[in-house]
Design a protein around this motif. Structure first.
Motif: not given
Length: 637
Positions: A11-22, A26-29
């Motif tokens: 959920t953390i990775a998904e949230t960051i991904s959605n907010e910064i459009k990455v 890649e966020v998970f890594r």
């Protein structure tokens, strides 16, 4: 029931991904990168993606809170998004998860693939030796990791039964007029060991004859010394018959060429002779591999690839291809032209194949002027076969670093022949050699240390250590434990380093029970098991969540819970050594904690039960990790 910790990190990775459009992957890594424990449990380099990240941190925090994730604290420090868990709330969730039957397993991949892992594939002319150990352990561990990640893994062994070395061994058996399988049974010698000896005598004898023919006295004398050693290893008074028979041949090279060509055509008696000899060696391989708990889904014969017409199809494709050429009367592909065209057409392809700048490759010979094919030609056909047979998304070839050039040629040839998908998804997982202090490896001269010998040596040392610790131990029990220690020692040693680093195997270091070894992990697992046996059944309802309000206990909790993510990344990166490092670090932490914070003698019942749960988490994590590394679990040591 999903692992709550993994779910939260997703959920953390998904949230960051959605907010910064990455991309979320890649966020998970980036979240999986090492972070200083005193700063955070996870850390994301948000400044790398946003020049002014301050404005978006609050959005991420609010988004996580809206998803009922008040368990997470976020702070922006020096361009890093530091993420720290509320350990008390987290422990409560984990207690409930374990109480209801939850386990510690590798996080499944969202995109599950069909992956072929071809490994070991040793020449069937002698026993598996230490030169093969790293290949077979890496290949099996990768297969286990990828399978745990949710991929459909197909493990294949390629039987190279058409090379010159196999023919030389077959010529030896033809000379003494013996069937390898029957002779092995008659004289009670492991079949791969018998074939290895016959091959070494035959190869050395033929080289000695050639040296004499060229009047190379120095070389002939060296080979005579080798033959004396090989004669001393004679398993059944075979040496004189074999040596004299080979010396009596009018034209050994013509004999070798005839056997090779006739076998490639599938003619008798060459077909039965080589198949019988090769099968006897494979039986020996299987016996050794079974000790290491290594199995294959498919055993692919190189000769079948030829006899089924797959190699002819490749040659016919090549003949009608613009890159087809003649090189010294041999059929070939013009590799330099393929490279030039590919670079012009697609710069990305040249980066993917990782061709060194300025590196020039000669034409790739497909078929000699006498009509026989080369192993690279057969490997091109086999590569296509592996993709087609399994509908594979990726094919991983675990092959030594010395094969970089042929593996690159195969990928380039596939590109030139129009097999782009196959070329770009064929992975050469290369590794450096294994050295044994004071030992030389030379298969043609019968100089090698077999895997069986190494396992027995480790096993004997382990039995000695077990009896020193417990003189009254039952011999059968000691033997069973020592066998598992031997396997754990070898398998750990072969994968603990990055595959591109040369490896020196030292039995005494590898057997260390106190640090950085297979037995050390086995010992730590047993220690956790023993604590739980002494403690008895855990009362989950009585656990105090405040148990983890303690620096080392909290650290162990977070580290243990990261296992599903660490093993997932090790699978994605094809880096089993990362999982090894993690398990050793966890064991170090657990052993340090155990020495200073007793579980059984804890006076506070709720804290005691909480500590026991921590031990259970560590035991289960180590158990799963040991399985992925192929290291047997022990109940006592």
């Amino acid at each position: 029931m999903d692992n709550p910790f993994v779910k939260i990190v997703d959920t953390i990775a998904e949230t960051i991904s959605n907010e910064i459009k990455v991309n979320q992957e890649e966020v998970f890594r980036f979240l999986m990168e090492p972070v200083k424990e005193e700063y955070a449990d996870f850390s994301f380099p948000i400044k790398r993606f946003l020049n002014n990240p301050e404005s978006i941190v609050l959005k991420i925090y609010d988004s996580l809170n809206s998803k009922n994730l008040k368990i997470v604290n976020i702070e922006l420090i020096s361009g890093f998004l530091n993420i720290k868990f509320d350990e008390v709330k987290l422990f409560e969730k984990i207690t409930d998860y374990i109480k209801n039957g939850g386990g510690i397993k590798t996080k499944k991949s969202e995109k599950q693939l069909s992956i072929v892992v071809e490994h070991t594939s040793a020449n069937p002319i002698h026993p598996l030796h230490m030169g093969h150990a790293r290949n077979t352990c890496i290949g099996d561990t990768l297969s286990r990791l990828l399978n745990a990640r949710g991929h459909k893994v197909n493990r294949r062994f390629y039987i190279d039964d058409m090379g010159r070395q196999v023919v030389i061994a077959a010529l030896g058996f033809k000379t003494i007029n013996e069937n390898p399988m029957e002779l092995s049974k008659k004289i009670n010698v492991k079949p791969d060991k018998l074939v290895g000896w016959v091959y070494a005598v035959s190869s050395t004898t033929l080289d000695a004859l050639n040296a004499k023919k060229k009047n190379n006295i120095e070389e002939a004398e060296k080979l005579a010394t080798v033959l004396t050693r090989l004669k001393s290893q004679d398993p059944d008074n075979l040496f004189d018959k074999l040596f004299s028979g080979l010396n009596a041949l009018n034209d050994p090279e013509k004999e070798i060429s005839n056997i090779m060509i006739n076998y490639e055509k599938g003619l008798e008696p060459e077909k039965s002779l080589i198949r019988s000899m090769t099968m006897s060696v494979l039986n020996g391989f299987i016996e050794t591999l079974n000790r290491l708990d290594i199995n294959f889904d498919n055993w692919d014969w190189e000769s079948d690839i030829v006899w089924n017409g797959l190699v002819d199809r490749v040659i016919n494709l090549a003949k009608n291809n613009k890159y087809f050429t003649k090189f010294k009367d041999a059929d070939a592909l013009d590799i330099p032209s393929i490279i030039n065209d590919l670079v012009k057409e697609d710069q990305k392809i040249s980066k993917i194949i990782n061709l060194p700048k300025g590196f020039e490759l000669p034409p790739l010979i497909l078929r000699r002027s006498d009509g026989s094919t080369l192993y690279t030609t057969r490997d091109i056909a086999y590569s296509i076969y592996k993709f087609n047979e399994t509908n594979a998304d990726k094919v991983i070839n675990v092959i030594g670093a010395d094969q970089r050039l042929p593996q690159l040629q195969i990928r380039l040839a596939l590109l030139g022949l129009g097999f782009k998908k196959e070329a770009l998804n064929l992975i050469h997982y290369d590794y450096e050699i294994v050295r044994l202090p004071g030992k030389a490896m030379h298969g043609r001269r019968g100089e090698y240390v077999t895997l069986d010998e190494v396992l027995e040596d480790i096993k004997n040392k382990a039995i000695e250590e077990l009896k020193n610790r417990n003189p009254n131990i039952n011999n059968d029990v000691a033997n069973e434990i020592a066998e598992k220690i031997a396997v754990g020692t070898l398998r750990f040693s072969m994968i603990q380093l990055n595959a591109m680093k040369p490896l020196t195997f030292d039995i005494n270091k590898a057997l260390n029970l106190r640090e950085n070894s297979g037995p050390y992990l086995q010992y730590t697992y047993v220690r956790a098991l023993n604590i739980l046996e002494k403690h008895g059944k855990i009362n989950y309802d009585a656990i105090k969540n405040e148990t983890v309000n303690h620096k080392l206990r909290r650290s162990m909790l977070i580290k243990t819970l990261k296992f599903p993510l660490i093993s997932a990344k090790a699978a994605d990166d094809l880096s089993p050594e990362d999982l090894v490092s993690y398990l050793v670090s966890l064991s170090d932490q657990f052993n340090q904690w155990y020495e200073n914070d007793n579980v059984i003698r804890e006076n506070d019942y709720g804290i005691k039960e909480g500590k026991a749960l921590l031990v259970e988490l560590i035991k289960n994590t180590l158990g799963e990790g040991l399985y992925l590394l192929g290291i047997p679990k022990l109940n006592k040591i």
